[in-house]
Design an enzyme around this catalytic site. Structure first.
Site, mmCIF file in Angstrom:
data_model
loop_
_atom_site.group_PDB
_atom_site.id
_atom_site.type_symbol
_atom_site.label_atom_id
_atom_site.label_comp_id
_atom_site.label_asym_id
_atom_site.label_seq_id
_atom_site.Cartn_x
_atom_site.Cartn_y
_atom_site.Cartn_z
ATOM 1 N N LYS A 176 0.896 -1.211 -0.028
ATOM 2 C CA LYS A 176 0.076 -0.161 0.039
ATOM 3 C C LYS A 176 0.959 1.056 0.107
ATOM 4 C CE LYS A 176 -4.019 -1.735 -0.176
ATOM 5 N NZ LYS A 176 -5.301 -1.623 0.770
ATOM 6 N N ARG A 210 -4.580 -9.821 3.622
ATOM 7 C CA ARG A 210 -4.602 -9.805 2.179
ATOM 8 C C ARG A 210 -3.213 -9.544 1.812
ATOM 9 N NH1 ARG A 210 -5.400 -7.110 -2.474
ATOM 10 N NH2 ARG A 210 -6.661 -8.102 -4.223
#
Length: 229
Positions: A176, A210
């Site tokens: 991210k 995830r």
């Protein structure tokens, strides 16, 4: 799967900040054959990562067992009815706006409290559409309409969100953008940062994460667990 993944998540539309929307037909074209092949070849559950009910319907009819909706039903309310029809697990992700707009000055007075409240509203909608509580999972939506600081804070939100919502929590931190802000590393060099963030998420009560680098992601909590035992 050989590296230890418990679920395979298949997506046909990019939902990263700034991404443009594609049609449901194109999304189905991109994912349908992949889902069919994975269901046939592997024993682990297959998840469809989509915001569109028709795409979820296509994947579930092909044997997928999980729907991962990063929009938390805000894009297509019919998603919950489709999940209920197939008795599928429904992951409700938190986001504000669309991928094209969600990073336009995101603002929260109290990010954890507001995310929890909005996820509770999503849960209510899903239950009204017939999705049973035991089939619901929540995701605070790291990077979806959040600053780097807010995303960092939500990485450790698993236990509190589970307590507030009554649902298991999935955290998606792998690669991210907030990790790039913290480390200065481009996306292709964020493996160690992703593993560290995943470990923090698990340590703070998230039963699932995830990720992209499965073997490395699983190794860190395995070591911590061994040391604690």
């Amino acid at each position: 799967v050989e590296s230890g993944a418990h679920v395979l998540d298949v997506g046909g539309e990019s939902t990263r900040p700034g991404a443009s929307e594609i049609s449901a037909a194109e999304e189905i074209e991109r994912t349908a054959s992949a889902v069919e092949m994975l269901v046939r070849e592997f024993d682990v559950p297959i998840s469809i990562d989509t915001r569109q009910a028709s795409v979820a319907n296509s994947a579930l009819s092909a044997g997928a067992r999980i729907v991962n909706d990063v929009s938390g039903l805000s894009h297509d309310i019919a998603m919950a009815e489709v999940a209920a029809q197939y008795d599928a697990v429904l992951i409700l992700g938190h986001s504000r706006g669309t991928p094209a707009t969600m990073q336009d000055e995101p603002y929260y007075e109290d990010v954890l409290a507001e995310v929890a409240t909005e996820l509770e509203a999503c849960i209510g909608l899903a239950r009204k559409s017939g999705v049973p509580s035991h089939n619901l999972v929540v995701d605070p939506g790291i990077g979806f309409g959040k600053t780097a600081e807010q995303s960092a804070a939500l990485t450790a939100s698993g236990a509190e969100l589970a307590q507030r919502t009554g649902c298991p929590v999935m955290i998606g931190v792998s690669r991210k953008s907030f990790l790039g802000t913290v480390t200065g590393h481009p996306v292709e060099n964020r493996v160690l940062a992703s593993v560290a963030a995943g470990l923090v998420a698990v340590a703070h009560g998230a039963p699932s994460v995830r990720g992209h680098d499965v073997q490395r992601t699983l190794a860190a909590p395995a070591v911590v667990g061994a040391v604690r035992r």
